[in-house]
Design a protein around this motif. Sequence first.
Motif, PDB file in Angstrom:
ATOM      1  N   LEU A 152       3.008  -6.776   4.724  1.00 48.65           N
ATOM      2  CA  LEU A 152       3.389  -5.373   4.914  1.00 48.65           C
ATOM      3  C   LEU A 152       4.655  -5.049   4.119  1.00 48.65           C
ATOM      4  O   LEU A 152       4.788  -3.957   3.543  1.00 48.65           O
ATOM      5  CB  LEU A 152       3.611  -5.075   6.403  1.00 48.65           C
ATOM      6  N   GLY A 153       5.579  -5.987   4.081  1.00 47.00           N
ATOM      7  CA  GLY A 153       6.779  -5.778   3.269  1.00 47.00           C
ATOM      8  C   GLY A 153       6.423  -5.625   1.806  1.00 47.00           C
ATOM      9  O   GLY A 153       6.924  -4.727   1.112  1.00 47.00           O
ATOM     10  N   ALA A 154       5.513  -6.488   1.335  1.00 50.10           N
ATOM     11  CA  ALA A 154       5.078  -6.411  -0.058  1.00 50.10           C
ATOM     12  C   ALA A 154       4.356  -5.098  -0.337  1.00 50.10           C
ATOM     13  O   ALA A 154       4.608  -4.430  -1.347  1.00 50.10           O
ATOM     14  CB  ALA A 154       4.162  -7.593  -0.371  1.00 50.10           C
ATOM     15  N   LEU A 155       3.469  -4.700   0.570  1.00 51.01           N
ATOM     16  CA  LEU A 155       2.708  -3.458   0.364  1.00 51.01           C
ATOM     17  C   LEU A 155       3.640  -2.250   0.319  1.00 51.01           C
ATOM     18  O   LEU A 155       3.465  -1.347  -0.502  1.00 51.01           O
ATOM     19  CB  LEU A 155       1.665  -3.293   1.480  1.00 51.01           C
ATOM     20  N   SER A 156       4.648  -2.236   1.191  1.00 54.73           N
ATOM     21  CA  SER A 156       5.574  -1.096   1.212  1.00 54.73           C
ATOM     22  C   SER A 156       6.399  -1.020  -0.066  1.00 54.73           C
ATOM     23  O   SER A 156       6.920   0.043  -0.410  1.00 54.73           O
ATOM     24  CB  SER A 156       6.493  -1.180   2.435  1.00 54.73           C
ATOM     25  N   LYS A 157       6.500  -2.140  -0.756  1.00 54.67           N
ATOM     26  CA  LYS A 157       7.246  -2.148  -2.023  1.00 54.67           C
ATOM     27  C   LYS A 157       6.427  -1.564  -3.169  1.00 54.67           C
ATOM     28  O   LYS A 157       6.988  -0.956  -4.079  1.00 54.67           O
ATOM     29  CB  LYS A 157       7.631  -3.600  -2.352  1.00 54.67           C
ATOM     30  N   ILE A 158       5.121  -1.739  -3.109  1.00 51.57           N
ATOM     31  CA  ILE A 158       4.284  -1.307  -4.250  1.00 51.57           C
ATOM     32  C   ILE A 158       3.515  -0.018  -3.982  1.00 51.57           C
ATOM     33  O   ILE A 158       2.888   0.514  -4.892  1.00 51.57           O
ATOM     34  CB  ILE A 158       3.282  -2.419  -4.645  1.00 51.57           C
ATOM     35  N   CYS A 159       3.546   0.457  -2.742  1.00 53.49           N
ATOM     36  CA  CYS A 159       2.815   1.682  -2.388  1.00 53.49           C
ATOM     37  C   CYS A 159       3.834   2.792  -2.105  1.00 53.49           C
ATOM     38  O   CYS A 159       4.463   2.791  -1.034  1.00 53.49           O
ATOM     39  CB  CYS A 159       1.918   1.442  -1.170  1.00 53.49           C
ATOM     40  N   PRO A 160       4.013   3.726  -3.008  1.00 48.66           N
ATOM     41  CA  PRO A 160       5.046   4.752  -2.833  1.00 48.66           C
ATOM     42  C   PRO A 160       4.865   5.606  -1.582  1.00 48.66           C
ATOM     43  O   PRO A 160       5.839   6.177  -1.080  1.00 48.66           O
ATOM     44  CB  PRO A 160       4.898   5.610  -4.100  1.00 48.66           C
ATOM     45  N   GLN A 161       3.643   5.714  -1.088  1.00 44.84           N
ATOM     46  CA  GLN A 161       3.406   6.564   0.091  1.00 44.84           C
ATOM     47  C   GLN A 161       3.879   5.908   1.387  1.00 44.84           C
ATOM     48  O   GLN A 161       3.929   6.563   2.428  1.00 44.84           O
ATOM     49  CB  GLN A 161       1.923   6.902   0.215  1.00 44.84           C
ATOM     50  N   LEU A 162       4.183   4.619   1.342  1.00 40.48           N
ATOM     51  CA  LEU A 162       4.624   3.902   2.541  1.00 40.48           C
ATOM     52  C   LEU A 162       6.101   3.558   2.394  1.00 40.48           C
ATOM     53  O   LEU A 162       6.467   2.610   1.702  1.00 40.48           O
ATOM     54  CB  LEU A 162       3.792   2.621   2.745  1.00 40.48           C
ATOM     55  N   GLU A 163       6.936   4.337   3.049  1.00 43.94           N
ATOM     56  CA  GLU A 163       8.378   4.108   2.942  1.00 43.94           C
ATOM     57  C   GLU A 163       8.749   2.843   3.715  1.00 43.94           C
ATOM     58  O   GLU A 163       8.417   2.718   4.900  1.00 43.94           O
ATOM     59  CB  GLU A 163       9.138   5.303   3.495  1.00 43.94           C
ATOM     60  N   PRO A 164       9.426   1.897   3.062  1.00 38.38           N
ATOM     61  CA  PRO A 164       9.739   0.620   3.721  1.00 38.38           C
ATOM     62  C   PRO A 164      10.459   0.772   5.057  1.00 38.38           C
ATOM     63  O   PRO A 164      10.114   0.078   6.024  1.00 38.38           O
ATOM     64  CB  PRO A 164      10.622  -0.087   2.684  1.00 38.38           C
ATOM     65  N   GLU A 165      11.419   1.681   5.133  1.00 42.41           N
ATOM     66  CA  GLU A 165      12.175   1.826   6.384  1.00 42.41           C
ATOM     67  C   GLU A 165      11.262   2.253   7.528  1.00 42.41           C
ATOM     68  O   GLU A 165      11.390   1.768   8.654  1.00 42.41           O
ATOM     69  CB  GLU A 165      13.306   2.850   6.206  1.00 42.41           C
ATOM     70  N   GLY A 166      10.342   3.150   7.234  1.00 39.05           N
ATOM     71  CA  GLY A 166       9.431   3.632   8.264  1.00 39.05           C
ATOM     72  C   GLY A 166       8.429   2.573   8.693  1.00 39.05           C
ATOM     73  O   GLY A 166       8.087   2.460   9.878  1.00 39.05           O
ATOM     74  N   ILE A 167       7.942   1.807   7.724  1.00 40.67           N
ATOM     75  CA  ILE A 167       6.994   0.736   8.063  1.00 40.67           C
ATOM     76  C   ILE A 167       7.688  -0.330   8.903  1.00 40.67           C
ATOM     77  O   ILE A 167       7.138  -0.801   9.914  1.00 40.67           O
ATOM     78  CB  ILE A 167       6.412   0.109   6.774  1.00 40.67           C
ATOM     79  N   LEU A 168       8.899  -0.704   8.512  1.00 37.85           N
ATOM     80  CA  LEU A 168       9.625  -1.715   9.289  1.00 37.85           C
ATOM     81  C   LEU A 168       9.911  -1.204  10.701  1.00 37.85           C
ATOM     82  O   LEU A 168       9.768  -1.950  11.679  1.00 37.85           O
ATOM     83  CB  LEU A 168      10.937  -2.081   8.573  1.00 37.85           C
ATOM     84  N   GLU A 169      10.268   0.054  10.815  1.00 42.11           N
ATOM     85  CA  GLU A 169      10.513   0.632  12.140  1.00 42.11           C
ATOM     86  C   GLU A 169       9.254   0.557  13.001  1.00 42.11           C
ATOM     87  O   GLU A 169       9.325   0.226  14.194  1.00 42.11           O
ATOM     88  CB  GLU A 169      10.970   2.085  11.994  1.00 42.11           C
ATOM     89  N   ALA A 170       8.097   0.845  12.395  1.00 39.31           N
ATOM     90  CA  ALA A 170       6.831   0.787  13.139  1.00 39.31           C
ATOM     91  C   ALA A 170       6.510  -0.651  13.560  1.00 39.31           C
ATOM     92  O   ALA A 170       5.992  -0.889  14.655  1.00 39.31           O
ATOM     93  CB  ALA A 170       5.702   1.358  12.289  1.00 39.31           C
ATOM     94  N   ILE A 171       6.829  -1.608  12.688  1.00 38.28           N
ATOM     95  CA  ILE A 171       6.607  -3.025  13.036  1.00 38.28           C
ATOM     96  C   ILE A 171       7.465  -3.411  14.233  1.00 38.28           C
ATOM     97  O   ILE A 171       6.974  -3.940  15.241  1.00 38.28           O
ATOM     98  CB  ILE A 171       6.948  -3.940  11.837  1.00 38.28           C
ATOM     99  N   LEU A 172       8.750  -3.138  14.119  1.00 38.07           N
ATOM    100  CA  LEU A 172       9.679  -3.573  15.176  1.00 38.07           C
ATOM    101  C   LEU A 172       9.402  -2.861  16.492  1.00 38.07           C
ATOM    102  O   LEU A 172       9.619  -3.427  17.568  1.00 38.07           O
ATOM    103  CB  LEU A 172      11.125  -3.328  14.729  1.00 38.07           C
TER     104      LEU A 172
END
Length: 202
Positions: A152-172
């Motif tokens: 998920l960290g890797a995907l958020s880095k290469i997919c502009p539509q998935l903001e890393p901060e938001g994805i990490l927040e959803a994970i945690l």
Amino acid sequence: MKLNLVIAGVGGQGNIFASEVIAQYAMKKGYNVFGTETIGAAQRGGSVVSHVRIADGPIYSPLVPQGQADYLVGFEPMEALRYINLTKPGATFLINRSQVPTISINMGLDRYPEEGEIIKTLSEAASCGYAIDATKAAAQMGNTIYTNVILLGALSKICPQLEPEGILEAILGRLKPKTHEANRRAFALGQELVSAPEAKVL
């Protein structure tokens, strides 16, 4: 905004968790989200595939139609190959290099394709591709359970539509606080791995 993702893996790799995280993130952003999972006989070598569809307009089916996936994420390389027909021209693939051979391969009835064959075939259907060994990296962290968060960290880095901060927040938000620090490190590791020059295979 319109984004179709397919996440393919085998049972126990956490791709359903990953798809739920992405869906939760997108819903919080106010997008329409539709998705589903196809869960095979994983204990007998079956596959698990998640479809996640995100749009700011209506979505009429939970399944990503053939030739419409923007991103194909393979938690297991050969599982990514099974769903190559779903990618659209210009798609991006991200695969975990760690293999999980099927029962028939373990019994010597079939053979596992070489990684080069897999990447070559995926490259014929996509225009951008990345490969990292998320399972190995997770094992080096102490537990392969982090494989999905690394991806998920890797995907958020290469997919502009998935903001890393938001994805990490959803994970945690889905995990117990005592696991947060390790999952933050796993997420950051995925971003680091996919940023390395050797990760870009297409």
